[in-house]
Design an enzyme around this catalytic site. Structure first.
Site, PDB file in Angstrom:
ATOM      1  N   ILE A  73      16.075  59.264  46.378  1.00 57.08           N
ATOM      2  CA  ILE A  73      15.441  58.363  46.169  1.00 57.08           C
ATOM      3  C   ILE A  73      14.865  57.904  46.907  1.00 57.08           C
ATOM      4  CG2 ILE A  73      15.095  56.890  44.793  1.00 57.08           C
ATOM      5  CD1 ILE A  73      16.537  58.984  43.411  1.00 57.08           C
ATOM      6  N   LYS A  74      12.543  58.067  46.310  1.00 53.56           N
ATOM      7  CA  LYS A  74      11.569  57.939  47.276  1.00 53.56           C
ATOM      8  C   LYS A  74      11.529  56.729  46.744  1.00 53.56           C
ATOM      9  CE  LYS A  74       8.119  60.197  49.665  1.00 53.56           C
ATOM     10  NZ  LYS A  74       7.176  61.089  50.392  1.00 53.56           N
TER      11      LYS A  74
END
Length: 222
Positions: A89-90
């Site tokens: 998850i960015k």
């Protein structure tokens, strides 16, 4: 130093993967928007195309501004491709992003805190538990600051304090950037496919191949 490819273009990803040098993929909303495909569908396609990489970064969308909104999106993203463990998850480097990073880290989710432009931002992200931090070289160069020096300072800081967070050098625009961040201590460079091509090319290599071919053509054949 490892190589990630920075794109949402499936064909470029497949070409890079065939080379045997790819360790991951990074995407962002801008890159996915260029492809004209639903975000979640493209991330699933990428995961399927690169089964042996360590990470596929899927960024929360810009309309997620609170930690709760980012976490809600993240909980959907980690279900992609049947809960593929490659999905990372960015998150943006904001206070809300840090809060979301800590929560997701405690749940065992890999995170990549992006849009890093200072050492202090990188330190905060690392202390929040980020798996990766992404300092942006090219954008700093655009305002006459030294992006490679930032990577070197972050690498030194992480070493001094024995932090496990990996540095992804991002906004890499040319082969010299790659050389310099490798020497500066980046763990990963995420680069577009055109830079991968440029890394592999040299005019003397081409001349050498042509010379070998010409000499071989003149050699006696059985």
């Amino acid at each position: 130093m490892k190589f990630f490819i920075d794109t949402a273009n499936l064909e470029d990803i497949k070409k890079a993967y065939k080379l045997g040098v790819l360790a991951g993929v990074t995407t962002n909303p801008s890159l996915v928007a260029k492809e004209g495909i639903k975000f979640e569908d493209r991330i699933a396609e990428i995961c399927q195309a690169v089964p042996k990489v360590e990470s596929v970064s899927a960024e929360v969308t810009p309309d997620a501004v609170t930690a709760e909104e980012m976490i809600a999106q993240a909980e959907e993203l980690i279900k992609i491709n049947g809960g593929d463990e490659k999905v990372t998850i960015k998150l943006p480097m904001t206070l809300a992003g840090l809060e979301a990073c800590r929560y997701l880290t405690e749940k065992g989710v890999k995170t990549n805190v992006t849009l890093i432009f200072t050492v202090n931002q990188a330190l905060l992200a690392a202390r929040a538990g980020a798996t990766y931090v992404s300092p942006f070289l090219g954008r700093l160069d655009d305002i006459s600051e030294d992006g490679v020096l930032l990577v070197a300072k972050i690498a030194e800081l992480f070493d001094v304090h024995q932090l496990d967070t990996q540095i992804i050098a991002a906004s890499v625009r040319h082969p010299d950037h790659v050389t310099r961040v490798a020497m500066a201590g980046a763990h990963i460079a995420t680069i577009p496919y055109k830079v991968i091509e440029q890394l592999a090319m040299h005019p003397l290599t081409d001349q050498g191949i042509e010379k070998f071919a010409a000499d071989w053509a003149k050699a006696p054949k059985l």
